[in-house]
Design a protein around this motif. Structure first.
Motif, PDB file in Angstrom:
ATOM      1  N   UNK A  33     -10.069   4.178  32.772  1.00  0.00           N
ATOM      2  CA  UNK A  33     -10.520   5.520  32.848  1.00  0.00           C
ATOM      3  C   UNK A  33     -11.189   5.808  31.527  1.00  0.00           C
ATOM      4  N   UNK A  34     -11.876   4.911  30.804  1.00  0.00           N
ATOM      5  CA  UNK A  34     -12.456   4.946  29.420  1.00  0.00           C
ATOM      6  C   UNK A  34     -11.518   5.719  28.487  1.00  0.00           C
ATOM      7  N   UNK A  35     -10.419   5.411  28.416  1.00  0.00           N
ATOM      8  CA  UNK A  35      -9.425   5.548  27.200  1.00  0.00           C
ATOM      9  C   UNK A  35      -9.434   4.277  26.438  1.00  0.00           C
ATOM     10  N   UNK A  36      -9.959   4.048  25.454  1.00  0.00           N
ATOM     11  CA  UNK A  36      -9.891   2.850  24.804  1.00  0.00           C
ATOM     12  C   UNK A  36      -8.726   2.616  23.655  1.00  0.00           C
ATOM     13  N   UNK A  37      -8.248   1.317  23.576  1.00  0.00           N
ATOM     14  CA  UNK A  37      -7.139   1.126  23.016  1.00  0.00           C
ATOM     15  C   UNK A  37      -7.864   0.400  21.637  1.00  0.00           C
ATOM     16  N   UNK A  38      -7.871   1.084  20.304  1.00  0.00           N
ATOM     17  CA  UNK A  38      -8.583   0.563  19.233  1.00  0.00           C
ATOM     18  C   UNK A  38      -7.534  -0.366  18.500  1.00  0.00           C
ATOM     19  N   UNK A  39      -6.033  -0.177  18.531  1.00  0.00           N
ATOM     20  CA  UNK A  39      -5.283  -0.807  17.716  1.00  0.00           C
ATOM     21  C   UNK A  39      -3.875  -0.874  18.355  1.00  0.00           C
TER      22      UNK A  39
END
Length: 966
Positions: free
Chosen positions: A900-906
């Motif tokens: 759903x375009x919630x991106x994990x950066x770290x």
């Protein structure tokens, strides 16, 4: 006048003072009853006296609200002075007596048609100040008449009233068409009306940043520039501030505007001058530097800025703070005006310090001699703070202008010889920086510095001296004795001195290993066993491990060649500087902070940017590009100031490690980085480092008590693991789409039932509907329309129902949407009002869309930008929510959310709890940052959301819950 003279005569007869102060002196009891009687008197004079007494009582804080109906009755008068007093009372008490205030409505309506324009303007001004919802709708008609009044004084007052009314009831103002009338007033023949219309529209636009109220185009700009020459000074400021928000189409238009704004630079009001400077600084960006006019404009900008410095000290300070920004952006404007920044003996300290700062920024090879002569003079002043800054300025000159370095060092040595304690300490601090800029050049002064060792009592000076001793230990015969003298009171020293002492002794050991083994063992033991400071302990462990595993590598790391210190370490970061230039003449330019940092609850504070520089090809509307450019373009030589967490993080290498054993140096860097982010050595190395290793006889092998995890090289770990998402986060699943629900039941839409949902597929927002005909007749000619909504959702095309819908038939329809429609904040935020038409009727309904459909595909923030943004968003804008009964692993959750375009950066794990750092970007450019905490075995997750638009957080949380639970 005759009435007032008669009143004074009466006052004399009663022996009272001849001023209005008499109204404030009464202390009688039963006063309200007497005032009530006087207010209802038939005599005009008595009535006026009574109203003055009421206003006096109100001014000193007495409650005279009980007299509301009696005072309102006094409105029916031709006396302008009395009317003003009554209106003043009305503004004060209308909010606490809303039902009574309605009594005044008829008088307002009547006064708005009075032959006297002063009374008409007074009525409309007071209407805008009465913040009572019940009354506002009654005032629309009088306001509409005043907006089209024949007298410009009434029109200009009415323009401001629209902004006040908009603040009370925005929907009412829009529905009544007042905004369109305001836009028409920009073309008014009277310049003051134009200025007030611009001011009102700007005020409204600030609270509704997406409304595009001030649709600036060349025709509008021309009208504003025409009005600029004729309106009052504050009107000019409104117009200039509005011009500063316009982006010209090309350099020719930019030059034309600059030519017409330039005369404002000679205005007597300093606020007008600064607003004109702001416009010119912005539009200069679009002028080619080889243009003759560009050089002319630079010359024209200097005199008005210099003139501002002859004003009183408070104005000088504001001017200097703005000049500081201008000089950082375009030093060439004031490069020949150094002398005006020389300090005068009677300048206040705050002006002196600002002038000193600007002198350093303007210092160059051409003027360095006179600058140094001035600074040396300042260093003998009596004001301690000023002297300190002057001494530090000499060091900055040496670093900035290489040709002057020798003369600066000589000046500093002369100052050290004065033996004035604070002068000596500041001189040692700046000499350390000079050594870093010019290594192996001025070391002959070290002996003089060492003579003053005992007089140093400030942490920064002690730390600087220790650094010098450690860095040049091979040239100082008694370096070990000097450092040992500091070691005696190790635990009493500040952290800054302890860290510097630890590093200096390790450097000394690597240069003279045989003589200082005992000393280094002592300092490592103090740092690791006896210290409670995690930074000191971690650094001690790193050095210990380096020395115990590979002394050669330790030497390469600790004694490596250092990058030269940069010329200007205190420059404002480029993107922030651009924003502050756009706010010249406002508080932001004095604080040197963006408005969002100090304006509370500022929905409408927008981050402004300068237009793209001429011939740069840069997009004006790319804030992400600018953030990335700011990181990429940062000069590699800049050393972040101590304690600058963001600087330390941004200068770390975040690339994944190569396969194979990681060298000790890499591990050291990772340790520091992880600690900065809040983890400890324990989580990095996977072992328990609670007990300190016992020191062995030498450094050839790890001591017996040292944990294996400490002695062996570590592969991975640190920021590499933190930002390496390859191992833990799986491929994204499909985007979540809620199940269809019935939006319009058949009984409410004459047999048409509409059920539907929203989805985002391949980057396109879709409204997916099922239309069912439960009537007896065929349905055709379908069309759809949306009302204004929070994010500008609108159909991207017509509703495609290609065949007639027969009775008892259903049809699936997909309507693509875009986000370029008109915007209006809804409650709730995701509410959408829809109208569907067919051959039978028009049907209206409301539905709510999941905000996740607005999460765009380029919402993955760069790591460095994520860290910077998280730090930049105020803590008040952080919201925390609980997601209950969720049984996913952190990897599965991350994968689901990415769909759903919630991106994990770290991702990192602390005490068995997985922490996912995530970003998402809405279609209107709003960024939302998140921290999702997942504890193994615990079905309740915690999500913390940070966003500049706080009202978005609740909707984003609902999307998190929906995506993770379905």
């Amino acid at each position: 006048m005759q009435e007032w003279a008669n009143q004074l005569c009466e006052n004399r007869q009663f022996g009272s003072k001849m001023t209005d102060s008499k109204y404030f002196t009464t202390t009688k009891k039963g006063e309200i009853f007497e005032l009530k009687a006087e207010l209802n008197s038939d005599k005009k004079e008595k009535k006026k006296e009574a109203v003055k007494k009421v206003i006096a009582s109100m001014t000193v804080g007495k409650d005279v609200s009980a007299l509301f109906p009696d005072v309102v009755n006094c409105m029916q008068t031709d006396n302008l002075e009395l009317k003003k007093l009554v209106y003043l009372y009305l503004m004060n008490y209308a909010k606490s007596q809303p039902d009574m205030a309605i009594m005044a409505v008829n008088t307002f309506v009547k006064d708005c048609e009075d032959p006297n324009p002063l009374i008409r303007a007074l009525a409309v001004r007071t209407m805008g100040c009465i913040r009572v919802d019940k009354i506002t709708e009654y005032l629309c008609e009088p306001l509409r008449k005043c907006l089209k009044d024949e007298d410009p004084y009434v029109r200009k007052t009415a323009a401001v009233c629209v902004a006040k009314l908009h603040d009370i009831n925005a929907q009412l103002v829009e529905d009544q068409g007042f905004l369109d009338t305001l836009k028409d007033l920009i073309s008014d023949s009277n310049p003051m009306v134009v200025a007030n219309a611009v001011a009102a529209l700007s005020e409204i636009a600030e609270s509704h940043p997406n409304s595009n109220l001030l649709d600036l185009n060349p025709q509008t700009i021309n009208k504003l520039l025409t009005a600029l020459n004729e309106c009052t000074e504050w009107g000019q400021i409104f117009i200039l501030d509005c011009l500063a928000n316009y982006t010209p189409r090309d350099d020719r238009e930019s030059q034309s505007i600059c030519e017409r704004v330039t005369p404002r630079l000679s205005h007597a009001n300093s606020a007008v001058v600064l607003s004109a400077v702001k416009v010119l600084m912005k539009f200069m960006e679009m002028l080619p530097k080889d243009l003759d006019y560009y050089g002319t404009l630079l010359k024209k900008l200097a005199p008005p800025l210099v003139t501002l410095l002859s004003a009183e000290p408070e104005l000088q300070y504001v001017a200097l703070r703005n000049i500081n920004l201008i000089v950082q952006r375009r030093p060439e404007i004031l490069k020949h005006e150094m002398k005006v920044f020389f300090v005068k003996y009677n300048d206040p300290i705050y002006v002196k310090l600002e002038k000193l700062d600007i002198m350093i920024r303007l210092a160059s090879q051409a003027n360095i001699a006179q600058v140094l002569a001035e600074l040396k003079e300042y260093a003998t002043e009596v004001d301690v703070d000023f002297v300190r800054k002057a001494v530090r300025a000499i060091g900055r000159c040496a670093i900035k202008v290489e040709q002057s370095a020798e003369r600066c060092v000589s000046t500093l040595l002369d100052l050290i010889q004065t033996k004035v304690n604070y002068v000596v300490q500041e001189a040692i601090v700046v000499i350390k920086d000079i050594f870093r800029k010019y290594p192996n050049k001025y070391e002959s002064v070290i002996a003089t510095l060492c003579e003053n060792l005992d007089s140093l009592d400030e942490p920064e000076a002690r730390a600087a001296m220790i650094w010098i001793v450690g860095e040049y230990a091979e040239r100082i015969d008694n370096a070990d004795e000097l450092l040992e003298s500091f070691l005696e009171g190790f635990h009493d020293e500040s952290t800054q001195v302890q860290l510097q002492l630890l590093t200096a002794i390790v450097k000394l050991f690597l240069k003279k290993p045989t003589e200082t083994q005992e000393l280094v063992q002592q300092v490592l033991s103090l740092a690791t066993q006896d210290s409670d400071n995690p930074d000191l302990r971690d650094r001690g462990y790193i050095y210990w491990r380096l020395l115990s595993t590979d002394p050669v590598a330790a030497k390469e790391v600790v004694l490596a060649e250092k990058p030269l210190i940069s010329e200007e370490t205190d420059l404002i970061e480029p993107t922030l500087l651009e924003e502050l230039i756009c706010h010249i003449g406002t508080l932001a330019s004095v604080y040197h902070k963006p408005p969002s940092a100090f304006v509370e609850g500022s929905r409408g504070v927008q981050h402004k940017r300068l237009p793209a520089t001429a011939n740069s090809g840069e997009s004006v509307e790319s804030p992400d590009a600018s953030s990335a450019a700011a990181v990429a373009d940062a000069p590699p030589a800049v050393i972040p100031s101590q304690g600058d967490l963001l600087g330390d993080l941004l200068n770390l290498d975040l690339t994944p490690t190569t396969t194979g054993p990681t060298p000790a140096v890499s591990t050291g860097i990772q340790m520091g980085a992880m600690d900065l982010l809040g983890g400890g050595l324990d989580s990095l190395l996977g072992g328990d480092l609670g007990g300190s290793p016992a020191m062995g006889a030498g450094f050839g092998a790890p001591p017996a008590a040292m944990p294996a995890s400490f002695a062996a090289p570590v592969s991975g770990g640190g920021l590499d693991d933190l930002f390496d998402l390859g191992g833990g986060v799986g491929l994204p699943m499909g985007a979540y789409s809620p199940p269809k629900t019935v939006w319009v039941p058949a009984m409410k839409a004459k047999g048409l039932e509409i059920s539907g949902t929203f989805a985002r597929r391949a980057g396109v927002i879709q409204m997916e509907m099922t239309l069912s005909n439960k009537a007896m007749s065929v349905m055709t000619d379908f069309a759809i329309q949306f009302n204004r909504n929070s994010f500008g959702l609108a159909p991207a095309g017509p509703l495609q129902v290609l065949i007639p819908l027969s009775p008892n038939q259903s049809i699936e329809v997909t309507l693509p949407l875009n986000t370029v429609g008109p915007v209006m904040k809804m409650d709730p935020l995701s509410n959408l009002q829809v109208a569907v038409k067919n051959n039978i009727d028009v049907f209206y309904f409301s539905c709510q869309y999941p905000i996740s459909i607005l999460f765009v595909e380029d919402g993955k923030m760069e790591r460095q930008v994520f860290l910077a943004t998280w730090k930049d968003i105020p803590n008040e804008n952080e919201s925390q929510f609980q997601i209950k009964d969720c049984h996913l692993s952190s990897d599965a959750a991350s994968s689901k959310l990415q769909g759903s375009n919630i991106f994990t950066i770290a991702k990192r794990t602390v005490d068995g709890q997985d922490m996912l750092y995530q970003s998402m970007k809405l279609s209107n450019g709003i960024w939302v940052l998140a921290e999702l905490r997942v504890q193994a075995g615990n079905p309740n997750y915690t999500v913390s959301l940070k966003c500049r638009a706080l009202e978005v957080s609740q909707c984003v949380f609902q999307s998190y819950e929906a995506v993770l639970k379905n």
